[in-house]
Motif scaffolding. Structure first.
Motif, PDB file in Angstrom:
ATOM      1  N   ALA A 169      55.789  -4.904  42.330  1.00 13.80           N
ATOM      2  CA  ALA A 169      54.989  -4.238  43.192  1.00 13.80           C
ATOM      3  C   ALA A 169      55.078  -2.953  43.864  1.00 13.80           C
ATOM      4  CB  ALA A 169      53.924  -3.943  43.117  1.00 13.80           C
ATOM      5  N   ALA A 181      50.897  -0.637  42.922  1.00 13.09           N
ATOM      6  CA  ALA A 181      51.101   0.220  41.498  1.00 13.09           C
ATOM      7  C   ALA A 181      52.134  -0.530  41.577  1.00 13.09           C
ATOM      8  CB  ALA A 181      51.934   1.881  41.887  1.00 13.09           C
ATOM      9  N   GLN A 183      53.874  -2.172  36.326  1.00 15.72           N
ATOM     10  CA  GLN A 183      55.259  -1.209  35.239  1.00 15.72           C
ATOM     11  C   GLN A 183      54.498  -0.481  35.255  1.00 15.72           C
ATOM     12  OE1 GLN A 183      57.177  -3.952  34.374  1.00 15.72           O
ATOM     13  NE2 GLN A 183      59.188  -4.125  35.917  1.00 15.72           N
ATOM     14  N   VAL A 186      47.321   0.323  38.098  1.00 17.37           N
ATOM     15  CA  VAL A 186      47.790   0.883  39.634  1.00 17.37           C
ATOM     16  C   VAL A 186      46.103   0.363  40.232  1.00 17.37           C
ATOM     17  CG1 VAL A 186      46.860   3.217  39.501  1.00 17.37           C
ATOM     18  CG2 VAL A 186      47.957   1.848  41.713  1.00 17.37           C
ATOM     19  N   GLU A 221      55.550   3.794  38.036  1.00 15.47           N
ATOM     20  CA  GLU A 221      55.018   3.268  39.619  1.00 15.47           C
ATOM     21  C   GLU A 221      55.613   4.519  39.841  1.00 15.47           C
ATOM     22  OE1 GLU A 221      58.546   1.574  37.848  1.00 15.47           O
ATOM     23  OE2 GLU A 221      57.143   1.614  37.689  1.00 15.47           O
TER      24      GLU A 221
END
Length: 444
Positions: A169, A181, A183, A186, A221
C-alpha cells in the motif's frame, strides 16, 4: 469443670475426635463419667452429637469455607501430580478470585475506532463503507504505526504532507486529503472535505477507459499518486490566481490612499500568502525528499510484482526479466512525473513568495509614510507648545499686575502701554529664543 488434654480422665483418647472434644469440654464431671459409660456400651465409632453448636467453633463460617476451598484446591493439585483426574470439588474457585479475573477482563477491553471511507476500485466503482482498524490493517498489510499518518482523528499532529510506501500500500497525506492506495482500490478518509472532493474529481476521469484514447495505462497506484498531486497543486494554483489580482490592486492603491479598510485587506492578503507559501513549501520539500531517495520510487514500481531491492547496489531484482524491464520503465516515468509536479510546486511557491515580499515592502513603505506624518504632527504640537509657553509668561506678568496691591504705576497714564508692549515684545523674544534652541538641538 472443663477438661483439657492433660486431664487424667483422658485415658479414652482413641474414642475422642475433635468434634467430641468440643462436646465434652462443655460437660461437668458427673456428666462426663455418664458419657464415658455410654461410650463403653456403644461401638467405637463416635459421631458428632446433634446438639453441637457451630458458634463454639473457633473459626467463622466464611473463613472455614475459604480454608476448605484452599484445602480442596491443594488436594486437586496433588491428585493431578499423581496422575489422577481432578474431582468435581476441585473446580470450585474463590469468589474473590473470580471477581478479580472478571475485572481484569473488563479493564483490558479496547474499543477499536471505526472509519467511514470512500472506496474507489480500479474499474471506477465508488462505494461508501465503514471499516475498523483491525480490518484496515488486515486488508492493506499495514502496521498500526503506519495508519497514524492518515488517521483523521490526528489531524492537528500529522498535518505535514507525506507519501509513505509500504509493501502492499501507499499512504498519502496531503493536508485535507488522506488516502491509502492499494493495487485494486483506494480508501479515502474525510471525503467530504475539499481535498477529498478534488481528488475524486481528478481520479475518476482517469479510470474511464475512454479517456486513455487506446494508449497504455499506468498501474492503479501510480494513477492514484498522480491524481493526488495534481489535485493538490491545482488547488494551490487556483488560490494563487485568485489572490494575485487582489494583491496587485492593493499595491497600486496604497501609496496614494491609506485607509483602514485598505490596510485590513492588505493584512488578510498577507496572511493568506503566508499560509499558501508554507503549504507549497511543505509539498515541495516532500517531493524533493522523495526524488532524493530512489529506493522509495523503486518500491512503488515493484509493488505487486515478485521483485526485491538489493541492499548492496540498490538494484531491482525480479524473478521474471519482463517485470524488471517494466519496473525500470515505470521508475523513469515516476521520476519525470515527480519532477513535473516539483517544478509546478516551485513556481507556485516562488510566486507566493514574490507577492508576499511585495506586500511586506508596501507595508514597510506605509509604516515610513505614517512615521513621517506622525513627525509632522509632532513638530506642529511642539511649535504650539512653545507658543503656549510664551503666552503663559505674558499671562504671568498680567496676573502680577492684576493683584489688589498698590504698585504706584496705576497713577501714571503711560504705565499701561509700557507694560502691554513689554509683555508682547518679551513673549516674541522668548518664542524665537526657544525656537532657535530647539533647531540647534535638532529637536524641531
Amino acid at each position: 469443670m472443663a477438661l483439657t488434654l492433660t486431664s487424667p480422665h483422658f485415658r479414652f483418647q482413641p474414642f475422642l475426635t475433635r468434634t467430641n472434644y468440643l462436646f465434652f469440654s462443655d460437660l461437668t464431671e458427673p456428666q462426663f463419667h455418664d458419657s464415658l459409660t455410654l461410650l463403653r456400651r456403644r461401638p467405637i465409632s463416635v459421631t458428632s452429637p446433634p446438639a453441637l453448636k457451630p458458634v463454639k467453633c473457633s473459626r467463622s463460617t466464611e473463613e472455614k469455607q475459604w480454608n476448605d476451598a484452599e484445602t480442596e484446591a491443594v488436594a486437586s493439585d496433588s491428585d493431578e501430580s499423581n496422575g489422577q483426574a481432578p474431582s468435581k470439588t476441585s473446580s470450585i474457585e474463590s469468589p474473590r478470585i473470580a471477581t478479580t479475573s472478571s475485572g481484569d477482563s473488563l479493564s483490558l477491553g479496547i474499543r477499536e475506532p471505526v472509519y467511514e471511507v470512500v472506496e474507489v476500485k480500479s474499474d471506477g466503482t465508488v462505494s461508501t463503507r465503514k471499516i475498523n482498524r483491525r480490518q484496515l490493517l488486515k486488508s492493506s498489510g499495514l502496521r498500526p504505526r503506519d495508519v497514524r499518518s492518515v488517521d483523521p482523528s490526528l489531524f492537528l499532529t500529522n498535518s505535514m504532507p507525506s507519501l509513505l510506501v509500504r509493501e502492499y500500500a501507499i499512504l498519502l497525506n496531503l493536508g485535507s486529503l488522506r488516502a491509502i492506495a492499494m493495487q485494486d482500490c483506494v480508501l479515502i478518509f474525510d471525503y467530504n472535505r475539499k481535498g477529498g472532493q478534488a481528488f475524486l474529481e481528478s481520479l475518476l476521469p482517469r479510470l474511464n477507459p475512454k479517456s486513455n484514447n487506446g494508449g497504455p495505462s499506468m498501474p492503479f497506484e501510480i494513477e492514484v499518486v498522480e491524481a493526488a498531486l495534481l489535485s493538490r497543486i491545482q488547488r494551490l494554483e487556483r488560490k494563487l490566481m485568485d489572490l494575485e489580482p487582489r494583491v496587485q490592486a492593493l499595491l497600486e492603491a496604497l501609496p496614494n490612499r491609506i485607509t483602514g479598510d485598505i490596510l485590513e485587506q492588505l493584512r488578510i492578503s498577507k496572511q493568506t500568502l503566508v499560509e499558501l507559501g508554507s503549504r507549497a513549501g511543505a509539498l515541495r520539500q516532500m517531493l524533493l525528499d522523495l526524488l532524493e531517495d530512489p529506493d522509495e520510487i523503486r518500491r512503488i514500481c515493484i509493488m505487486g510484482r515478485n521483485c526485491t531491492i538489493n541492499k548492496g547496489n540498490h538494484n531491482v531484482e525480479c524473478s521474471v526479466p519482463l517485470d524488471k524491464q517494466v519496473a525500470e520503465e515505470e521508475e523513469e516515468e515516476i521520476e519525470m512525473l515527480l519532477e513535473n509536479y516539483l517544478q509546478r510546486c516551485e513556481s507556485c511557491h516562488g510566486q507566493a513568495e514574490r507577492l508576499l515580499d511585495s506586500a511586506r515592502e508596501m507595508e514597510d513603505s506605509i509604516a515610513v509614510s505614517l512615521s513621517s506624518r506622525r513627525l509632522e504632527v509632532s513638530r506642529v504640537e511642539l511649535l504650539l507648545q512653545v507658543g503656549t509657553f510664551c503666552v503663559a509668561v505674558g499671562a504671568l506678568v498680567a496676573g502680577i499686575f492684576g493683584m489688589n496691591l498698590k504698585s504706584y504705576l496705576e497713577e501714571r497714564v503711560f504705565a499701561f502701554w509700557f507694560t502691554t508692549s513689554g509683555i508682547i515684545i518679551g513673549g516674541i523674544v522668548v518664542f524665537f529664543i526657544m525656537y532657535n534652541y530647539l533647531r540647534a538641538r535638532k529637536i524641531f
